[in-house]
Design a protein around this motif. Structure first.
Motif, PDB file in Angstrom:
ATOM      1  N   UNK A  27       0.831  -1.204   0.000  1.00  0.00           N
ATOM      2  CA  UNK A  27       0.000   0.000   0.000  1.00  0.00           C
ATOM      3  C   UNK A  27       0.868   1.257   0.000  1.00  0.00           C
ATOM      4  N   UNK A  28       0.252   2.395  -0.252  1.00  0.00           N
ATOM      5  CA  UNK A  28       0.961   3.679  -0.320  1.00  0.00           C
ATOM      6  C   UNK A  28       1.716   3.998   0.962  1.00  0.00           C
ATOM      7  N   UNK A  29       1.202   3.522   2.106  1.00  0.00           N
ATOM      8  CA  UNK A  29       1.882   3.792   3.380  1.00  0.00           C
ATOM      9  C   UNK A  29       2.981   2.778   3.688  1.00  0.00           C
ATOM     10  N   UNK A  30       3.241   1.857   2.753  1.00  0.00           N
ATOM     11  CA  UNK A  30       4.289   0.853   2.930  1.00  0.00           C
ATOM     12  C   UNK A  30       3.808  -0.445   3.552  1.00  0.00           C
ATOM     13  N   UNK A  31       2.551  -0.513   3.955  1.00  0.00           N
ATOM     14  CA  UNK A  31       2.001  -1.740   4.533  1.00  0.00           C
ATOM     15  C   UNK A  31       1.940  -2.836   3.477  1.00  0.00           C
ATOM     16  N   UNK A  32       2.284  -4.048   3.882  1.00  0.00           N
ATOM     17  CA  UNK A  32       2.192  -5.202   2.985  1.00  0.00           C
ATOM     18  C   UNK A  32       0.915  -5.955   3.321  1.00  0.00           C
ATOM     19  N   UNK A  33       0.108  -6.211   2.295  1.00  0.00           N
ATOM     20  CA  UNK A  33      -1.206  -6.828   2.473  1.00  0.00           C
ATOM     21  C   UNK A  33      -1.336  -8.007   1.529  1.00  0.00           C
ATOM     22  N   UNK A  34      -1.952  -9.082   2.016  1.00  0.00           N
ATOM     23  CA  UNK A  34      -2.311 -10.207   1.157  1.00  0.00           C
ATOM     24  C   UNK A  34      -3.792 -10.096   0.832  1.00  0.00           C
ATOM     25  N   UNK A  35      -4.122 -10.267  -0.429  1.00  0.00           N
ATOM     26  CA  UNK A  35      -5.518 -10.223  -0.865  1.00  0.00           C
ATOM     27  C   UNK A  35      -5.859 -11.579  -1.459  1.00  0.00           C
TER      28      UNK A  35
END
Length: 80
Positions: A27-35
């Protein structure tokens, strides 16, 4: 979610199971997300989808990402 995965492009895919594909997103804030997105035409039943949401919201393990949200609309079932 489609925008974050570049319209669920294979280049962002990090896994696949019987239920669907998993995509890695930064994400733009650097968070890593699994979808996790259900495979087309193989939507889980409503009960199974809700059970998975409930389970992921309670289970905390170093090898699992935390459930941030879900979407179930227009024939899609997606977890993030």
């Amino acid at each position: 979610m489609a925008q974050a995965t570049n319209n669920f492009n294979n280049s962002t895919q990090i896994g696949q199971g019987g239920y669907g594909k998993v995509y890695k997103v930064i994400l733009a804030d650097g968070s890593i997300v699994a979808i996790k997105r259900a495979l087309e035409g193989l939507l889980q039943g409503e009960k199974e989808f809700l059970t998975e949401i409930e389970l992921l919201s309670r289970v905390h393990h170093r090898n699992l990402v935390a459930l941030m949200g879900y979407c179930e609309e227009e024939g899609e079932q997606v977890l993030s």
